[in-house]
Design a protein around this motif. Structure first.
Motif, short mmCIF file in Angstrom:
data_model
loop_
_atom_site.label_atom_id
_atom_site.label_comp_id
_atom_site.label_asym_id
_atom_site.label_seq_id
_atom_site.Cartn_x
_atom_site.Cartn_y
_atom_site.Cartn_z
N GLY A 369 2.24 3.56 -2.42
CA GLY A 369 1.65 4.74 -1.81
C GLY A 369 1.25 4.57 -0.36
N TYR A 370 1.40 3.34 0.19
CA TYR A 370 1.02 3.11 1.59
C TYR A 370 1.96 3.89 2.51
CZ TYR A 370 -0.38 0.47 5.75
OH TYR A 370 -0.86 0.08 6.98
N ARG A 371 1.39 4.73 3.34
CA ARG A 371 2.19 5.62 4.18
C ARG A 371 2.80 4.88 5.37
NH1 ARG A 371 -2.16 9.55 6.07
NH2 ARG A 371 -3.24 7.54 6.13
N ARG A 372 3.95 5.35 5.80
CA ARG A 372 4.60 4.83 7.01
C ARG A 372 4.69 5.96 8.03
NH1 ARG A 372 4.50 1.27 2.74
NH2 ARG A 372 5.62 -0.66 3.24
N PHE A 373 4.62 5.58 9.31
CA PHE A 373 4.62 6.59 10.37
C PHE A 373 5.61 6.22 11.47
CE2 PHE A 373 0.50 6.80 8.35
CZ PHE A 373 0.27 8.17 8.23
N ASN A 374 6.13 7.23 12.11
CA ASN A 374 6.97 7.07 13.29
C ASN A 374 6.19 7.52 14.52
OD1 ASN A 374 9.25 6.16 11.88
ND2 ASN A 374 9.84 8.26 11.39
N VAL A 375 6.45 6.84 15.65
CA VAL A 375 5.80 7.20 16.92
C VAL A 375 6.73 8.08 17.72
CG1 VAL A 375 4.68 6.31 19.00
CG2 VAL A 375 4.63 4.96 16.90
N LYS A 403 4.03 10.86 13.21
CA LYS A 403 4.51 11.70 12.13
C LYS A 403 4.80 10.81 10.93
CE LYS A 403 6.46 15.45 14.91
NZ LYS A 403 7.66 16.28 15.21
N GLU A 404 4.37 11.30 9.76
CA GLU A 404 4.57 10.50 8.55
C GLU A 404 6.03 10.53 8.12
OE1 GLU A 404 2.85 10.15 3.96
OE2 GLU A 404 1.96 11.57 5.39
N GLN A 405 6.51 9.33 7.74
CA GLN A 405 7.87 9.25 7.21
C GLN A 405 7.93 9.88 5.83
OE1 GLN A 405 9.13 5.17 7.18
NE2 GLN A 405 8.64 4.84 9.35
N LYS A 406 8.99 10.57 5.55
CA LYS A 406 9.17 11.18 4.24
C LYS A 406 9.78 10.15 3.30
CE LYS A 406 7.63 15.10 5.73
NZ LYS A 406 6.29 15.56 5.34
N GLY A 410 4.93 7.98 -0.33
CA GLY A 410 4.42 6.70 0.17
C GLY A 410 5.35 5.56 -0.15
N GLY A 411 5.04 4.41 0.41
CA GLY A 411 5.87 3.24 0.24
C GLY A 411 5.85 2.71 -1.17
N LYS A 412 6.91 2.00 -1.52
CA LYS A 412 6.98 1.36 -2.83
C LYS A 412 6.51 -0.07 -2.69
CE LYS A 412 10.83 4.25 -4.31
NZ LYS A 412 12.23 4.26 -4.79
N SER A 418 -5.00 0.18 -4.89
CA SER A 418 -4.96 1.57 -4.48
C SER A 418 -6.00 1.82 -3.39
CB SER A 418 -5.24 2.49 -5.68
OG SER A 418 -5.27 3.84 -5.27
N LEU A 419 -5.56 2.36 -2.28
CA LEU A 419 -6.45 2.68 -1.17
C LEU A 419 -6.40 4.17 -0.90
CD1 LEU A 419 -5.55 -0.18 1.36
CD2 LEU A 419 -7.51 -0.10 -0.17
N SER A 420 -7.54 4.74 -0.55
CA SER A 420 -7.55 6.15 -0.16
C SER A 420 -6.92 6.29 1.22
CB SER A 420 -8.99 6.67 -0.13
OG SER A 420 -9.70 6.07 0.94
N VAL A 421 -6.61 7.50 1.59
CA VAL A 421 -5.99 7.75 2.90
C VAL A 421 -6.84 7.20 4.03
CG1 VAL A 421 -5.41 9.59 4.53
CG2 VAL A 421 -4.66 9.76 2.16
#
Length: 738
Positions: A369-375, A403-406, A410-412, A418-421
């Motif tokens: 669920g860890y989000r990835r982002f693009n700059v 911008k969050e990657q689709k 979230g990441g596998k 588990s971490l909150s946003v």
């Protein structure tokens, strides 16, 4: 006092500098000591440019050495006789160039003055009364002394290299001349070869001495880099973390830039010295040449030191921050933010030539669920001196967005954590390439971890994460910090809370205010130093009314509506109800104080003391005022116009003295609206919107125009307090009356 006499009376640290200065034969310390008065009276500047005058001084110098030798003979000081005789023999080498001797003595006198100036500066610093500043300045002075020592060593090495080259050229010239002459006589050959052997022995000793001095120079540089990188820069990074959460830290990089740059310049000079040695060896070499055996190791050491210095010199000067954000390190997707990098090694020739590139989360944790982002935005900029007020070498990124990657939620990850946003930490990375004088080194810098949100409702929780991380963590790459967050000690926590008010309003929390907060968290204790606050207690328990939500609500209210009153110390603020009652009951009638509500988020109230029919003190409190009230009526106007009905329904203000004993108008007068009476723009609101009714000993500010109360309810309450009924028109025309 004579210059030499002052030098001999300096503290040990400066005497050590003096000893290092005279740790060479160009001007022996004993000659400087015995002839100090004469040396300081001569015009060495003139002698350095006038051969005849220099020759005259040279002859007088030799005569003075003879006189000193005679004194030692009379004193039967054999060792001193030997030393002074040897000094005279060495000085006779200047017979052909007395101006060089004058230049040498002039250089030593100049360096002596620099040591004295440094000592004078240190003495001035000791007169400062602020211990922390004195300590900081003392540390800076120690580095300045080391920099000065390094500068002296570099200048001496330049002279040494020049002398070595002249000595080698002399040998080479004589040897080449000898080969051209083709001497046949064996005796003459042997004699000439003996002369050459003596010359080559002197050259060998000079090379060994030069290598030894270079090693000392590298040792000194190594020590200084250790201080700059492992102490000063580490302290700066920690101060920057604290400054990001409100601490009053000085995070200016100009001084560090000055130190880093000079050490880098010194190491580049060492590389040039080593290249010069290689050049000299290419012209003249011999068996067991020390340069051939020692230079490669020294070259590698100099390169390593320079690499360590440069890799540490690339930093994030200004951490990521949104223009309209509450503070740094909280970013929102699709909202622009700015960040600035800086290279502490400043070489003007590199202006606009080093490109800095931006990327996100180079080593993202493997968490489900860890989000990835693009700059997005201008992701590449050149380091330049135009974007810095101090002329530093910076790359100022002002229009970046995330911008969050689709990736399907979230990441596998392989980790079940588990971490909150708002507990997810992300790092922004910066890369550049340093290329100069044949050296090419990749440099990297990274931001303090940021929290990335997608809507404004997450702002408060994200700020809590930023505060907690930077209060406790010194590892700015620990993005898993909240997987097992440590607790904060009360001293750490109390400082952090005070910084929030200090940064927002320029006035922090005092001991009494902090004690009230500690008591709210831990109950009554003898001491709170060993008490600890957990991350859950700070920002998770009793959601949404967490401790941080309560504290931040007060902070926002003070910053928005009460900043001037708070800064002037008119608001006691953090005081419990029991403490409030204890304080007021000892005071005269009409004494009041202002405190923040413990139960209503972002609200303030006031209480005052009256004397009841039995002559006992009686403390009364009004219902807390929140932002709905304060955005329409300044709090000082509420205090100014607040009245209750006393005997015979005559309205009176019960607020007479701000605790402990300051007359109300004296305390708040400068904040009152200049218009009074019916001309006051707030009177109409006060007349028609707020009516104070009683609930036991709490007076509640309510609005009959919007509360939904029936007219009879208001009349009944008013009748119960005043003993007489009143019609609605009389209530509306009263001044906040009961």
């Amino acid at each position: 006092m004579a210059q030499w006499e002052r030098l001999t009376q300096l503290p040990d640290a400066y005497k050590q500098q003096l000893d290092e200065l005279y740790n060479r034969d160009a001007l022996p310390m004993d000659v400087r000591h015995y002839l100090s008065a004469w040396i300081e009276k001569q015009e060495w500047q003139r002698a350095a440019q006038d051969h005849d005058f220099a020759m005259a001084l040279f002859q007088v110098l030799l005569e003075n050495l003879d006189i000193q030798h005679s004194r030692f003979v009379q004193e039967e000081s054999f060792l001193l006789q030997h030393n002074i005789r040897r000094r005279k023999q060495n000085f006779q080498g200047y017979l052909d160039d007395p101006c060089a001797l004058a230049n040498t003595i002039l250089w030593f006198l100049k360096k002596e003055k620099e040591i004295l100036q440094s000592a004078d500066l240190a003495e001035q610093v000791q007169l400062l009364h602020v211990a922390e500043e004195a300590m900081e300045t003392s540390s800076q002075l120690d580095i300045e002394r080391k920099i000065a020592g390094l500068r002296n060593e570099v200048e001496c090495m330049e002279r040494t290299m020049s002398c070595l080259e002249e000595q080698q050229d002399e040998f080479d010239f004589k040897f080449q001349t000898y080969k051209m002459e083709a001497v046949v006589d064996e005796a003459a050959k042997r004699k000439q070869m003996q002369v050459f052997q003596q010359l080559i022995n002197r050259l060998d000793e000079c090379r060994k001495s030069t290598l030894s001095e270079l090693n000392k120079l590298l040792d000194r540089t190594d020590t200084l880099i250790d201080i700059l990188v492992k102490k000063e820069l580490v302290e700066w990074h920690r101060m920057q973390q604290k400054a990001c959460i409100g601490a009053p830290e000085n995070v200016c990089l100009d001084q560090l830039e000055k130190w880093f740059t000079y050490v880098a310049v010194c190491l580049f000079r060492v590389r040039e010295f080593l290249d010069k040695l290689e050049e000299l060896v290419g012209k003249v070499s011999y068996q067991n040449d020390p340069v051939k055996s020692q230079k490669p190791k020294m070259q590698k050491r100099a390169e390593t030191l320079l690499k360590d210095l440069l890799q540490s010199s690339f930093v994030v000067e200004t951490q990521p921050c949104m223009p309209q954000g509450k503070g740094p390190l909280v970013l929102r997707t699709n909202v622009q933010f700015a960040v600035k990098t800086r290279l502490l090694v400043k070489f003007p020739e590199l202006n606009h030539s080093m490109k800095v590139n931006v990327c996100m989360d180079r080593e993202a944790p493997q968490i489900k669920g860890y989000r990835r982002f693009n700059v997005f935005g201008t992701k590449s900029k050149a380091l330049n001196m135009a974007e810095s007020q101090s002329g530093g070498m910076v790359a100022d990124f002002r229009h970046l967005t995330l911008k969050e990657q689709k990736s399907g939620g979230g990441g596998k990850g392989i980790n079940d954590i588990s971490l909150s946003v708002t507990e997810e930490l992300h790092i922004i990375h910066f890369d550049t390439l340093f290329e100069m004088k044949g050296l090419s080194i990749e440099l990297q810098a990274s931001s303090i971890p940021v929290v990335i949100i997608s809507n404004s409702s997450q702002q408060q929780s994200a700020c809590a994460s930023v505060l907690w991380f930077n209060m406790l963590s010194v590892d700015t790459k620990d993005v898993m910090f909240f997987a097992n967050s440590p607790a904060a000690t009360w001293p750490q926590f109390g400082d952090m809370l005070s910084w929030q008010f200090l940064s927002a309003t320029k006035r922090g929390l005092n001991e009494a205010q902090l004690e009230m907060i500690a008591q709210r968290l831990f109950g009554k204790q003898q001491t709170y130093d060993t008490c600890k606050v957990t991350w859950s207690k700070f920002s998770k328990e009793n959601t949404p009314d967490t401790f941080w939500a309560w504290f931040d609500g007060i902070l926002v209210m003070v910053k928005t509506y009460l900043e001037d009153l708070w800064r002037d110390g008119l608001i006691m603020g953090f005081v419990s109800k029991s403490k409030e009652k204890y304080l007021l009951k000892k005071k005269q009638r009409g004494t009041f104080l202002l405190r923040f509500s413990e139960s209503v988020i972002g609200a303030i109230t006031f209480s005052w003391v009256e004397i009841d029919m039995n002559g006992e003190p009686d403390v009364k409190t009004v219902q807390p005022f929140n932002k709905v009230d304060l955005c329409q009526i300044p709090f000082q106007e509420i205090i100014r116009n607040f009245q209750i009905l006393e005997a015979e329904n005559i309205p009176e203000s019960p607020l007479l003295y701000l605790y402990p004993n300051t007359p109300k108008d004296e305390a708040f007068g400068k904040y009152y609206c200049e218009k009074t009476g019916s001309d006051n723009p707030y009177i109409q609101y006060i007349k028609t919107k707020l009516v104070f009714v009683s609930k036991e000993k709490t007076l509640e500010a309510r609005s009959p125009m919007s509360s939904g109360m029936a007219q009879g309810e208001v009349l009944e309450l008013m009748s119960g307090l005043g003993g007489e009924a009143a019609d609605i028109s009389s209530i509306e025309s009263s001044h906040l009356s009961l």
